[in-house]
Write an enzyme that holds these catalytic residues in place. Structure first.
Site, PDB file in Angstrom:
ATOM      1  N   GLU A   1       0.718 -17.804  49.246  1.00 24.12           N
ATOM      2  CA  GLU A   1      -0.575 -17.040  49.600  1.00 24.12           C
ATOM      3  C   GLU A   1      -1.008 -17.276  50.957  1.00 24.12           C
ATOM      4  O   GLU A   1      -1.987 -16.611  51.468  1.00 24.12           O
ATOM      5  CB  GLU A   1      -1.430 -17.678  48.662  1.00 24.12           C
TER       6      GLU A   1
ATOM      7  N   HIS B   1      23.937 -22.559  37.234  1.00 24.54           N
ATOM      8  CA  HIS B   1      24.936 -21.787  36.229  1.00 24.54           C
ATOM      9  C   HIS B   1      24.393 -20.497  36.159  1.00 24.54           C
ATOM     10  O   HIS B   1      24.635 -19.644  35.163  1.00 24.54           O
ATOM     11  CB  HIS B   1      25.065 -22.516  34.925  1.00 24.54           C
TER      12      HIS B   1
ATOM     13  N   LYS C   1      -6.352  -6.932  40.850  1.00 24.47           N
ATOM     14  CA  LYS C   1      -7.859  -7.219  40.359  1.00 24.47           C
ATOM     15  C   LYS C   1      -8.581  -5.922  40.172  1.00 24.47           C
ATOM     16  O   LYS C   1      -8.900  -5.738  39.012  1.00 24.47           O
ATOM     17  CB  LYS C   1      -8.551  -8.382  40.725  1.00 24.47           C
TER      18      LYS C   1
END
Length: 450
Positions: A290, A311, A425
């Site tokens: 951010e 792995h 949003k």
């Protein structure tokens, strides 16, 4: 006390010493913007002096509230998202045993901490309600506005559960609101209903807020020593008070990252070797992502949990695109250790390891992996932690915060805003039919063929 140390020896094949000297003027400029509050977003940089300049009376109230929660509850449900969640989760995990919530009451330092309001999953909320069952619990709801979707949904659920269990009046005494000092839906409800409240400082953004009441109440309720946490951050504030790269390791980390970025290493993997540090990576990813990811710039923050992810991701790290570098957070002294048990015979091929501890295996694995990755063309930085305790955590939090503040300014961006999050949003609210988004609703639904 021992401090964290930053190690650059495993980038020597990629970065020449003179490149740090050449980066010094840019770091000095960034330091001036930070400390003199002349850079973009300076109104959100109060975190710089927070370890020495915080509300001591409120701090004492936090400690008292934590003791109250420990006396009347088995569980604290912490409701928040983003910076109102990740810092507390990171610290609670770092400072407590891996399976802390499963331990018997007399083996835990504080209450069990569960987190909610960090997703829109109905199953998660239902499962947490079932886990609580008939156990006594309290709620810490964290939101500056009180209208953020995910925490607001969760707060409704757990507020009603409290009221059903204890009655409306008694429930109010079990709700702790961390919110804006003067405004917002949660602030207004807390004042109206009489919840105990703690303040989210105006000058500290969410991703920098772990050392404010946002993080301190859950951390204290878990049984950790928040005074030690602040002391560690205070000592780091003093240690990182100069811009000189030979004296300020937080800035040296920022400089190393920027030098590598300019060479085409645009992805950073934060590596840990302890499962209790997994959420350190999640907190760090928000802090870095951010802060830096703006104007088509910034290092992409990713992470891996070793040895587990060797792995799955080990092949890519070793031989994939050479656009990534690693920063390893390595604990030099484990909280606990274990000898490898003796076993007759050698069916598992581990006899050669008998006589050493499992942490020694972890350390040698870490060293070997670092050497292999460096040989494979992956620059490797290291942050060494002397202990896994509150003091060290406070110190490390400040290390990363100072580094990203300076790093952001070297990119010429505002490290303290996050304008890009408004895009998702808007789309989400429009599709949910939130009032005020009518035009966007038509557009997005048409694009979905609805």
């Amino acid at each position: 006390m021992a401090h964290i140390t930053f190690d650059t020896k495993n980038i020597e094949n990629f970065v020449a010493a003179h490149e740090f000297s050449e980066m010094q003027p840019l770091i000095t400029m960034a330091d001036e913007q930070l400390r003199h509050r002349t850079g973009a977003g300076a109104e959100y940089s109060d975190w710089i002096t927070l370890p020495t300049d915080y509300d001591k009376a409120e701090f004492s109230r936090i400690q008292a509230a934590a003791k109250q929660i420990q006396s009347d509850s088995k569980i604290l449900v912490v409701i928040g998202i983003g910076g109102s969640y990740l810092g507390a989760k990171m610290a609670v995990d770092f400072l407590n045993p891996m399976f802390n919530n499963e331990l018997a009451d007399d083996q835990r330092q504080g209450v069990k901490i569960y987190f909610a309001g960090n997703s829109t999953s109905a199953s998660y909320l239902n499962d947490l309600v079932r886990v609580i069952g008939d156990q006594d619990f309290s709620v810490n709801v964290i939101s500056k506005s009180g209208t953020t979707t995910e925490p607001s949904i969760a707060f409704r659920v757990f507020k009603q559960l409290l009221e059903k269990k204890y009655g409306a009046q008694a429930a109010k005494k079990r709700i702790y609101a961390t919110t804006d000092a003067k405004h917002g839906a949660l602030h207004d409800e807390a004042i109206s209903e009489g919840y105990e409240t703690f303040t989210i400082p105006d000058g500290v953004g969410g991703r920098f807020s772990v050392l404010t009441p946002v993080g301190l109440l859950p951390i204290a309720a878990s049984g950790a020593n928040i005074q030690d946490l602040m002391n560690g951050a205070k000592d780091a504030q003093e240690e990182y008070s100069e811009s000189d790269l030979t004296k300020n390791e937080a800035y040296k980390y920022a400089a190393a990252r920027r030098i590598l970025y300019d060479k085409g290493y645009t992805t950073e993997l934060l590596i840990n070797w302890e499962p209790t540090m997994q959420y350190l990576s999640e907190w760090w990813k928000q802090l870095m992502g951010e802060s830096e990811g703006k104007n088509q710039k910034g290092i992409y923050p990713s992470s891996a949990n070793f040895s587990t992810d060797l792995h799955s991701l080990g092949q890519y790290i070793q031989e994939g695109r050479r656009d990534l570098f690693e920063t390893v957070v390595k604990l030099d002294n484990p909280v606990s250790n274990l000898d490898l048990p003796h076993e007759a015979g050698n069916n598992d091929g581990l006899q050669y390891l008998e006589g050493i501890t499992i942490d020694e295996v972890n350390t040698k694995a870490s060293q070997g992996v670092t050497l292999a990755h460096v040989d494979g063309g992956v620059p490797n930085l290291a942050v060494h932690l002397p202990a896994q305790d509150a003091y060290t955590l406070g110190y490390m939090i400040y290390f990363f915060e100072m580094a990203v503040g300076a790093s952001g300014y070297t990119f010429g961006i505002n490290p303290f805003n996050q304008p890009g999050v408004e895009a998702y949003k808007t789309a989400m609210f429009a599709l949910l039919g939130k009032p005020g988004y009518e035009e966007a609703t038509k557009d997005f639904r048409a694009r979905l063929g609805e």
